[in-house]
Scaffold this motif. Structure first.
Motif, mmCIF file in Angstrom:
data_model
loop_
_atom_site.group_PDB
_atom_site.id
_atom_site.type_symbol
_atom_site.label_atom_id
_atom_site.label_comp_id
_atom_site.label_asym_id
_atom_site.label_seq_id
_atom_site.Cartn_x
_atom_site.Cartn_y
_atom_site.Cartn_z
ATOM 1 N N ASN A 158 -13.672 -40.480 -3.733
ATOM 2 C CA ASN A 158 -13.066 -40.794 -5.037
ATOM 3 C C ASN A 158 -11.600 -40.400 -5.069
ATOM 4 N N LEU A 159 -11.334 -39.249 -4.464
ATOM 5 C CA LEU A 159 -9.950 -38.781 -4.386
ATOM 6 C C LEU A 159 -9.080 -39.801 -3.673
ATOM 7 N N LYS A 160 -9.600 -40.294 -2.535
ATOM 8 C CA LYS A 160 -8.831 -41.256 -1.742
ATOM 9 C C LYS A 160 -8.609 -42.546 -2.515
ATOM 10 N N ARG A 161 -9.608 -42.929 -3.287
ATOM 11 C CA ARG A 161 -9.464 -44.177 -4.024
ATOM 12 C C ARG A 161 -8.405 -44.044 -5.107
ATOM 13 N N GLU A 162 -8.330 -42.875 -5.700
ATOM 14 C CA GLU A 162 -7.268 -42.666 -6.696
ATOM 15 C C GLU A 162 -5.908 -42.766 -6.022
ATOM 16 N N GLU A 163 -5.846 -42.125 -4.825
ATOM 17 C CA GLU A 163 -4.605 -42.216 -4.049
ATOM 18 C C GLU A 163 -4.229 -43.661 -3.807
ATOM 19 N N GLU A 164 -5.273 -44.452 -3.503
ATOM 20 C CA GLU A 164 -5.055 -45.858 -3.192
ATOM 21 C C GLU A 164 -4.422 -46.579 -4.358
ATOM 22 N N GLU A 165 -4.959 -46.307 -5.541
ATOM 23 C CA GLU A 165 -4.406 -46.958 -6.732
ATOM 24 C C GLU A 165 -2.934 -46.650 -6.871
ATOM 25 N N VAL A 166 -2.642 -45.350 -6.679
ATOM 26 C CA VAL A 166 -1.242 -44.922 -6.800
ATOM 27 C C VAL A 166 -0.391 -45.658 -5.770
ATOM 28 N N LEU A 167 -0.917 -45.754 -4.565
ATOM 29 C CA LEU A 167 -0.170 -46.390 -3.486
ATOM 30 C C LEU A 167 0.084 -47.857 -3.770
ATOM 31 N N LYS A 168 -0.964 -48.525 -4.295
ATOM 32 C CA LYS A 168 -0.803 -49.950 -4.589
ATOM 33 C C LYS A 168 0.354 -50.159 -5.542
ATOM 34 N N LEU A 169 0.402 -49.257 -6.533
ATOM 35 C CA LEU A 169 1.498 -49.329 -7.497
ATOM 36 C C LEU A 169 2.827 -49.178 -6.793
ATOM 37 N N ASN A 170 2.910 -48.162 -5.929
ATOM 38 C CA ASN A 170 4.155 -47.908 -5.222
ATOM 39 C C ASN A 170 4.515 -49.043 -4.294
ATOM 40 N N MET A 171 3.490 -49.690 -3.730
ATOM 41 C CA MET A 171 3.753 -50.796 -2.803
ATOM 42 C C MET A 171 4.522 -51.909 -3.468
ATOM 43 N N THR A 172 4.081 -52.280 -4.669
ATOM 44 C CA THR A 172 4.774 -53.392 -5.341
ATOM 45 C C THR A 172 6.230 -53.011 -5.591
ATOM 46 N N ILE A 173 6.422 -51.754 -5.952
ATOM 47 C CA ILE A 173 7.791 -51.299 -6.201
ATOM 48 C C ILE A 173 8.601 -51.382 -4.903
ATOM 49 N N TRP A 174 8.001 -50.946 -3.799
ATOM 50 C CA TRP A 174 8.684 -50.936 -2.524
ATOM 51 C C TRP A 174 9.009 -52.352 -2.067
ATOM 52 N N SER A 180 11.802 -53.658 -3.914
ATOM 53 C CA SER A 180 13.093 -53.106 -3.478
ATOM 54 C C SER A 180 13.575 -53.784 -2.207
ATOM 55 N N LEU A 181 12.635 -54.249 -1.354
ATOM 56 C CA LEU A 181 13.027 -54.931 -0.114
ATOM 57 C C LEU A 181 13.826 -56.194 -0.428
ATOM 58 N N TYR A 182 13.339 -56.936 -1.401
ATOM 59 C CA TYR A 182 13.990 -58.197 -1.725
ATOM 60 C C TYR A 182 15.150 -57.986 -2.686
ATOM 61 N N ASN A 183 15.415 -56.739 -2.894
ATOM 62 C CA ASN A 183 16.560 -56.353 -3.702
ATOM 63 C C ASN A 183 16.498 -56.850 -5.131
ATOM 64 N N GLY A 184 15.290 -57.204 -5.523
ATOM 65 C CA GLY A 184 15.117 -57.555 -6.930
ATOM 66 C C GLY A 184 15.738 -58.887 -7.309
#
Lengths: 695, 187
Positions: A339-355, A358-362
């Motif tokens: 469960n802990l890892k899955r929560e981490e995953e959610e957080v990561l997914k969020l960060n991924m979209t942000i990242w 940022s690659l495409y410079n918005g």
């Protein structure tokens, strides 16, 4: 004219006499071929052989048959060749293996260089673990359906294991019920337990000891079945013992839970800041509990005063419960981590979209047609793959379990044996006979260990596909190591009690373990969604969706419809009910068959005893009758000729020739008279004993 | 075959082959073993059938028999004089019956003879007690010995005379799963 006895008749023979002669020759030939199986002394056999040969050769010529002695010898040689090599060994059954290295199916994907690296470094991303596998639906020109095959192999292994275990149990039950195990227990022990092949003094000593132990065990069983004690005190003590055992189990369960929680806390704080012990606390605690609790159970069971076999079964049952409890606590802790890892995953997914943004410079939108920017695979942030983590935990558990076993073996058995042997020279009491002495080889404990090892493999195989292969390697090493240890440092068990006659006790345990081990895996497959970026099921909402997908895309449309109808609960539930009823019916009929079988066996025994008694009676009557008859018939003639009758003097083994006037003895009966080769001693009521021919 | 051995005539070897479960080679090898037990007694030339016997003490010193608790009875059962002096014929006969290819019925007959210590054609309680004491090297107490012998007779005795006749013994031993594999000496 005087009739000279013994004068040869002229060679003119009538057809009947020819026929008789032919029969006689055939009988002699048969005698020659069966001579080696006759219980006669060699001298007599050789004499009979010579006489028969002479007879056959003499009259075969007269009968003008083409068969010569050479052809006959050839037939005998052929028979010998067919009877088999005298030193041939008997085939041994091989035990079927319930596990297979299902990773072999993925040979196309193996990267050998990766596997040789550290298990928890690069190997994390290797084929050993779930995370390596791609979720691409079809691979290569063969369109190999990888996710589907992963799923089916996982499920198929479990199904195959069930089949093998149940089939073995059924076979064991058949062998057990068919044999007459208990009717000649003591007789067989007495007459068939010594192995005549033994030529080595040490082996002989061991054999004497084991025979003595086996007799003592049988005597004990016999005495126990006639014992009765103070029921109330025994019952109270047994309840007390069970209460203590429950406390023990609860205590160990709590300890493991506590330790797992602590390790989670350590993980959050970062593993590097803790000592080796703190990092591997969980596994160490589990192994230590597994070592010391059984000894405690053994001590507590002294209160219970059970029959040794029953006590052994209770002991094994309790150890079983201990291991199970520990394993399940471990799994619950694992669930928390998942469960802990899955929560981490959610957080990561969020960060991924942000990242990514940022690659495409918005500057670009979602549906842009610009060429994608190439990023090295290693730079993409990977999601925490909970499945791989689970696989790793299992591998770690098994490795630590193996290490514990080996270390216990080396210290508990080898070191102990070395100390006992060498300190004995300068110690006050006899170390070998007294306190430490050599350790016993505990058969039931080792079998239990194997069963639990197998249970852990079943649990972890879905998430770490190479686990069965690793385990095969570990089993090979264990076998050689333990083989050496047994020969070098162990003494045989004092008690030779088996937990069950036919190993079905252990197979039943294996079945329960199989069921309980596959439950967690099935639970995770059905409830928890797979990680989004690792493994063959990534991206799906549930792992078993792969089946749905395959049905939709690879099979014709009507198949999918049929399948959806068939999996309707309204159809499945009545079907299950029907199967339950069928099982109940089959069980009750098999019980009644067993009962009928036992009754028939008993009847057979009484009938055979009665028949034997009647036969003996008839034979006694016949002899007394024969005796009186031939006395009347024979005595006048013997006075006349003074012939070769030595019937009235009971000499050993003298066969009355068929031409004598005494009535022929009944052939083919088992006559309770002297055995050939023995000194003949007359029975009190009978004066003469007829031919005692045995076939 | 080209081997010219002068121990036995061909007829003798053929006769031995017909009367035992051994082949020519095995019989010659047995003769070698017999000879080395008492080289000064046993001639190498058996063509004229010498009347030579080897005493019990030498026979039971063979490694195949040395550790067997019933070695004396085995040798006595196969000797013609009942005292354990074996001629070569008896020697071959003994190992033939105890070989792997001998049938169950034959082995049962000789097993009965072996365990019949007082040679009265019955396995009475004393015979069983002696058998048990030899098997356990007298580690069992007298009460335990009595219990086992009583149970054994109870199990196998069919005609109710408190001792085992050959019929009782055979009925019991032919059902034993281990009999053929344990009642076997390889030489």
């Amino acid at each position: 004219e005087e009739e000279k006895v013994g004068e040869e008749k002229p060679e003119v023979l009538s057809p009947e006499e020819l026929e008789k002669l032919k029969e006689e020759v055939d009988e002699r030939k048969k005698l020659i071929s069966t001579l080696r199986g006759k219980p006669w002394p060699m001298r007599k056999k050789l004499l009979t052989l010579r006489e028969s040969h002479e007879f056959v050769e003499k009259y075969e010529g007269a009968l003008g048959k083409g068969k010569s002695r050479k052809l006959y010898a050839y037939k005998v040689m052929m028979l010998k060749a067919l009877m088999g090599r005298p030193y041939g060994s008997m085939p041994r059954k091989t035990v079927p293996r319930a596990d297979e290295a299902n990773a072999m199916d993925f040979a196309v994907l193996w990267d050998f260089g990766v596997i040789t690296n550290c298990l928890f470094g690069y190997a994390q991303y290797s084929v050993l673990f779930y995370g390596y596998y791609n979720s691409q639906r079809a691979i290569g020109w063969l369109k190999f359906r990888m996710p589907l095959s992963y799923f089916l192999v996982g499920v198929g292994t479990v199904a195959y294991s069930y089949m093998v275990v149940i089939r073995t149990m059924a076979r064991n039950a058949n062998e057990d019920g068919g044999g007459d195990n208990n009717s000649f227990n003591f007789s067989w022990k007495m007459f068939t337990s010594w192995d005549y092949l033994i030529g080595n003094p040490e082996t002989a000593d061991n054999k004497f000891a084991s025979i003595t132990t086996s007799f003592k065990e049988a005597i004990l069983e016999e005495q126990e079945s006639r014992k009765d004690d103070n029921i109330h005190l025994t019952r109270f003590l047994r309840v007390l013992a069970n209460f203590l055992v429950l406390c023990c189990l609860a205590g160990s369960g709590y300890l493991i839970y506590f330790v797992v929680r602590r390790s989670q806390k350590f993980a959050l704080e970062g593993l590097e800041s803790h000592s080796w012990w703190e990092r591997n606390e969980v596994n160490m605690v589990m192994s230590l509990l597994g070592m010391f609790c059984p000894m405690l159970f053994d001590v507590i069971s002294a209160l219970e005063n059970y029959h040794p076999r029953i006590a052994l079964q209770w002991q094994l049952g309790r150890i079983f419960a201990l291991f199970l409890g520990n394993l399940y606590t471990f799994i619950i802790a694992l669930m928390d981590e998942i469960n802990l890892k899955r929560e981490e995953e959610e957080v990561l997914k969020l960060n991924m979209t942000i990242w990514e943004a940022s690659l495409y410079n918005g500057t670009l939108g979602v549906n842009s047609t610009a060429p994608p920017i190439t990023v090295h695979p290693a730079d993409i942030p990977r999601g925490p793959c909970w499945e791989t983590m689970v696989g790793q935990e299992f591998v770690r558990l098994i490795v630590s379990d193996t290490m514990t076993t080996y270390i216990t073996l080396l210290i508990g058995d080898f070191l102990r044996a070395v100390l006992v042997r060498f300190l004995n020279y300068c110690w006050c009491w006899d170390l070998e006979a007294g306190f430490p002495s050599y350790s016993e080889f505990d058969v039931s404990g080792n079998v239990l260990g194997l069963i639990f090892n197998q249970g852990m493999i079943w649990m972890g195989a879905f998430y770490a596909p190479c686990l069965p292969a690793l385990n095969v390697l570990r089993l090979h090493v264990s076998m050689y190591l333990q083989c050496w240890a047994v020969m070098c440092c162990n003494v045989p068990q004092e008690r030779v009690f088996k937990a069950s006659g036919s190993n079905n006790f252990y197979m039943a345990m294996l079945l329960v373990i199989l069921f309980l081990s596959t439950l967690p895996a099935i639970y995770t497959i059905v409830t928890i969604p797979p990680s989004f970026d690792c493994g063959p099921f990534s991206g799906k909402s549930r792992m078993f969706d792969v089946i749905q997908e395959t049905l939709e895309s690879d099979f014709p449309a009507w198949f999918g419809k049929v399948f959806s109808y068939a999996s309707n609960p309204g159809l499945v539930l009545p079907f299950l009910l029907l199967m339950v009823l069928a099982i109940y019916y089959l069980q009750s009929t098999s019980k009644s068959y067993k009962q009928a079988n036992l009754e028939l066996k008993k009847k057979l025994q009484t009938v055979s005893r009665t028949i034997n008694k009647v036969l003996t009676l008839i034979q006694h009557l016949l002899y007394s009758l024969c005796g009186t008859c031939t006395d009347i018939v024979c005595s006048p003639e013997s006075k006349k000729k003074g012939g070769e009758h030595r019937a009235h003097q009971g000499k050993s083994n003298h066969q009355i020739p068929p031409s004598a006037t005494s009535p022929p003895a009944p052939r083919g009966h088992r006559i309770p008279g002297p055995l050939p080769g023995n000194q003949w001693q007359p029975a009190p009521s009978v004066q003469r004993v007829p031919n005692s021919q045995r076939h | 075959m080209g081997n010219k051995q002068t121990i036995f005539t061909d007829e003798q070897l053929d006769a031995y082959q017909d009367c035992t479960f051994f082949t020519r080679k095995e019989i010659l090898r047995l003769h070698g073993r017999y000879h080395e037990l008492a080289p000064h007694l046993v001639p190498m030339d058996y063509t004229n059938e010498p009347d030579v016997t080897i005493p019990l003490a030498l026979i039971v010193s063979m490694p195949e028999l040395n550790e067997n608790p019933f070695r004396n009875r085995i040798v006595e059962s196969f000797s013609e004089d009942g005292a354990g002096n074996l001629s070569f014929n008896d020697f071959v006969d003994m190992f033939s019956v105890l070989s792997e290819t001998a049938p169950r019925e034959l082995k049962a007959i000789y097993a009965f003879k072996i365990y019949d210590f007082n040679v009265d054609n019955f396995l009475c309680k004393e015979d069983l007690e002696k058998t048990l004491n030899k098997l356990t090297r007298e580690e069992l107490s007298p009460e335990e010995v009595t219990l086992v012998c009583e149970k054994a007779i109870e199990e196998a005795d069919l005609d109710g005379d408190s001792k085992l006749s050959f019929a009782d013994f055979e009925n019991m031993i032919t059902r034993a799963p281990d009999f053929l594999s344990t009642f076997h000496i390889r030489i």
